[in-house]
Enzyme design. Sequence first.
Site, mmCIF file in Angstrom:
data_model
loop_
_atom_site.group_PDB
_atom_site.id
_atom_site.type_symbol
_atom_site.label_atom_id
_atom_site.label_comp_id
_atom_site.label_asym_id
_atom_site.label_seq_id
_atom_site.Cartn_x
_atom_site.Cartn_y
_atom_site.Cartn_z
ATOM 1 N N GLY A 148 0.818 -1.197 0.000
ATOM 2 C CA GLY A 148 0.000 0.000 0.000
ATOM 3 C C GLY A 148 0.857 1.253 0.000
ATOM 4 O O GLY A 148 2.076 1.201 0.206
ATOM 5 N N CYS A 149 0.206 2.380 -0.211
ATOM 6 C CA CYS A 149 0.941 3.646 -0.306
ATOM 7 C C CYS A 149 1.481 4.087 1.052
ATOM 8 O O CYS A 149 2.677 4.391 1.182
ATOM 9 C CB CYS A 149 0.048 4.728 -0.912
ATOM 10 S SG CYS A 149 -1.592 4.881 -0.173
#
Length: 343
Positions: A148-149
Amino acid sequence: MIKVGIVGGTGYTGVELLRLLANHSGVSVEVITSRSEEGVRIDDMYPNLRGHYDLQFTVPDVEALSECEAVFFATPHGVAMKMAPELVERGVKVIDLGADFRIKDLELWSQWYGMEHTSPELAAKAVYGLPEVNREAIKGAQMLACPGCYPTATQLGFLPLIENKLIDHRRLIADVKSGVSGAGRGANIGSLLCESSESMKAYAVAGHRHLPEIKQGLSEAAGRPVGLTFVPHLTPMIRGIHATLYGKLKDPTDGLQELFEARYADEPFVDVMPAGSHPETRSVKGANICRISVFRPQNDDTVVVLSAIDNLVKGAAGQAIQNMNIMFGLDEAEGLKHAGMMP
């Protein structure tokens, strides 16, 4: 040419995959899917891609996707785990940009994502695609979970300190800001211009879905469970993540700058900035790069790491392509040599 398919091509990460792959010399995008936009041309929905693709969105079909060598899933959680097993069985390399295969503890995954995981065997085989940690495993992966970011920016910032056991692993703090595109392209009141502009707010302070993913990665690096307070914020910008990370040094010392520079010296997409620098989200906009700086304010026992990425590139589509390059033995930077966009 590697034949590629993209499942979920209408969201922000899907179109970012298309934008980056348009300049990839070793890839041909053969299939792009969207149930809601079946029959619509890519360049009708995204005119920035005119002249790059002559494709229409189609309904996801395993037979058509099986003709590809690699398939990206740019879909909400719960989608990839239903389709990926059959594709993997047919020899396709699958790269999931969603959350289905990131967390190894599937009971924990179910607690955070509110559904039963339907592909436990594939989840056990999936490789977590943070190249700066798992490059060798990525080379042989057939099922890859793209980080994920928030986890990307946070882990890259903390890793040198955790790996060298320089900070108290029980008291980590991540104060992280994200642009509105991180909420996705779907209609949402909170991400409307009038709602998000000229305002900043924290959210999910009691617990965010990326928390167990971050703790999993940092715990593996530490060799024991870590304690992490993670507070995300929504900021009035389209792209970007800025993480301010805090740790307590066990033995206050100089040399942190050199430590970070040495850790990432051979990493093509991590830029340790000169001492005293402050990375800006605008300097990484559109680029597959994480810019990091490290401080010890007032020479005290607190270390502060600043980490900035574009949430749609190094935090999603760019990192997915970086992983694909590694999986197929290509130049890791192929298709990803763009400089950041300023202003």
